[in-house]
Design an enzyme around this catalytic site. Sequence first.
Site, PDB file in Angstrom:
ATOM      1  N   GLU A 212      55.409  56.820 -41.915  1.00  0.00           N
ATOM      2  CA  GLU A 212      54.487  56.497 -43.027  1.00  0.00           C
ATOM      3  C   GLU A 212      53.391  55.535 -42.554  1.00  0.00           C
ATOM      4  O   GLU A 212      52.250  55.590 -43.011  1.00  0.00           O
ATOM      5  CB  GLU A 212      55.272  55.870 -44.166  1.00  0.00           C
ATOM      6  CG  GLU A 212      54.438  55.557 -45.379  1.00  0.00           C
ATOM      7  CD  GLU A 212      55.271  55.001 -46.515  1.00  0.00           C
ATOM      8  OE1 GLU A 212      56.434  55.398 -46.696  1.00  0.00           O
ATOM      9  OE2 GLU A 212      54.732  54.146 -47.234  1.00  0.00           O
ATOM     10  N   CYS A 258      50.659  53.083 -47.876  1.00  0.00           N
ATOM     11  CA  CYS A 258      51.053  52.966 -49.287  1.00  0.00           C
ATOM     12  C   CYS A 258      50.635  51.599 -49.837  1.00  0.00           C
ATOM     13  O   CYS A 258      50.921  50.566 -49.216  1.00  0.00           O
ATOM     14  CB  CYS A 258      52.550  53.142 -49.445  1.00  0.00           C
ATOM     15  SG  CYS A 258      53.078  52.993 -51.163  1.00  0.00           S
ATOM     16  N   THR A 260      52.002  49.815 -51.916  1.00  0.00           N
ATOM     17  CA  THR A 260      53.134  48.907 -52.174  1.00  0.00           C
ATOM     18  C   THR A 260      53.474  48.071 -50.938  1.00  0.00           C
ATOM     19  O   THR A 260      54.265  47.143 -51.034  1.00  0.00           O
ATOM     20  CB  THR A 260      54.404  49.695 -52.548  1.00  0.00           C
ATOM     21  OG1 THR A 260      54.788  50.503 -51.417  1.00  0.00           O
ATOM     22  CG2 THR A 260      54.176  50.555 -53.769  1.00  0.00           C
ATOM     23  N   ARG A 267      59.539  44.469 -46.078  1.00  0.00           N
ATOM     24  CA  ARG A 267      60.648  44.688 -46.998  1.00  0.00           C
ATOM     25  C   ARG A 267      61.898  44.138 -46.331  1.00  0.00           C
ATOM     26  O   ARG A 267      62.270  44.581 -45.242  1.00  0.00           O
ATOM     27  CB  ARG A 267      60.845  46.176 -47.305  1.00  0.00           C
ATOM     28  CG  ARG A 267      61.905  46.439 -48.346  1.00  0.00           C
ATOM     29  CD  ARG A 267      61.881  47.889 -48.827  1.00  0.00           C
ATOM     30  NE  ARG A 267      62.854  48.713 -48.164  1.00  0.00           N
ATOM     31  CZ  ARG A 267      64.126  48.829 -48.560  1.00  0.00           C
ATOM     32  NH1 ARG A 267      64.567  48.161 -49.598  1.00  0.00           N
ATOM     33  NH2 ARG A 267      64.969  49.610 -47.897  1.00  0.00           N
ATOM     34  N   GLU A 301      64.977  54.761 -50.143  1.00  0.00           N
ATOM     35  CA  GLU A 301      64.213  55.231 -51.276  1.00  0.00           C
ATOM     36  C   GLU A 301      64.671  56.599 -51.772  1.00  0.00           C
ATOM     37  O   GLU A 301      65.055  57.445 -50.961  1.00  0.00           O
ATOM     38  CB  GLU A 301      62.765  55.361 -50.803  1.00  0.00           C
ATOM     39  CG  GLU A 301      61.771  55.269 -51.875  1.00  0.00           C
ATOM     40  CD  GLU A 301      60.420  55.046 -51.266  1.00  0.00           C
ATOM     41  OE1 GLU A 301      60.188  55.405 -50.100  1.00  0.00           O
ATOM     42  OE2 GLU A 301      59.589  54.481 -51.958  1.00  0.00           O
TER      43      GLU A 301
END
Length: 346
Positions: A212, A258, A260, A267, A301
């Site tokens: 990603e 992304c 987020t 994270r 996720e």
Amino acid sequence: MGNSKFPSFTDGCASLLKKHLTKEIWEELQGRRTASGFTISDLIRSGVEQEDSSIGMYAGDAESYDLFAPLLDPVLLDYHGSSGPHPAPDFSLDALPELSREAQENILSTRVRVGRNLAGYPLGPAISSAERREVETRIKEALAHLPDAIQGAYHSLSEMNQTRRQDLVARHLLFKSEDRFLTSAGLMRDWPDARGIFLSRDEAFSVWVNEEDQLRIIAMKKGGDVTAVFRLLTEGVSALSRHLDFLTDPRLGFLTSCPTNLGTAMRASVHMRLTGLATDEAALKVNAEALGLQVRGIHGEHSQSKGGVFDISNRMRLGVTEAEAITHLMRGINHLARMDAEAAPL
Ligand code: ADP
Ligand code: DAR
């Protein structure tokens, strides 16, 4: 030119894209395209095609965050509670709180990861196959300079057999090779070309390449020593930052595909046994959200919890420092552990 028809969303769609894309913003952003040729239709394609998206957007390059700010900034504020300015990085360990005994006893494993992308290249949704190969080559060169304590080997996905790949995914070390959200965003183009994983000898430190984001720098250990895992992550990030120029923005910090993951792009998560709170997962998610935490399943996720074990992580990545995000997570974990002990069946 992108599709000029305003997208329609079903009633069941609850994405931030649907919430914030007004017809006025749609009209305002029509016709805009970045130097990589990225348009508003490219930005929102994942959320239009995958209606169960929570966000529904992926940026194609740094310029996307300026050109499409009328849509992205309200989404950033909604998700992170901030749309910048992002503070300077702070990986300090000296002021982190202690985890309670009851929290420690219920944590199976700890993982801290950051996303990074290289300056001078588009992000994954807009990168060309040649550029993606250049990125892989540059990252492999930088990995060769890691300190011996976290040295290991790079494994190209193209040269990896299925059994090995499935084993690494099952052990939470490697990304999945199918993700419809990433596919719709154009992040799986030319898969598995120029994708791979660096694994340290003890597998506690790893780097995903060209999933990603162009890098996902990861530290992961059994148990609940969050400070030790954060320290290991920090060692890896600082070593790589001496050899790679990461893509940053003065307002948004580290840039990622992304929205987020902007800012710290970090994270930090624990796999935590919450057998008391597991009896009402919906209530757990509401309580976790109120604590600024996010709940995922045991395979990350869009996966389910198993045996009362959940992936608990910080939700906010933009507008906080790395140390603040870790502190927030640790305090939230202590709170959840107390709530779980009270909810545990007698
Ligand atoms: P990311 O964290 O990289 O955004 P995911 O949520 O998909 O993406 O997690 C990636 C992988 O990391 C998954 O296999 C997930 O189970 C694993 N993982 C996340 N946190 C932990 C943890 N604390 N312990 C073990 N595995 C973890
Ligand atoms: N599945 C997408 C992404 C949400 C955030 N997770 C990321 N970036 N891995 C969605 O919009 O739901």
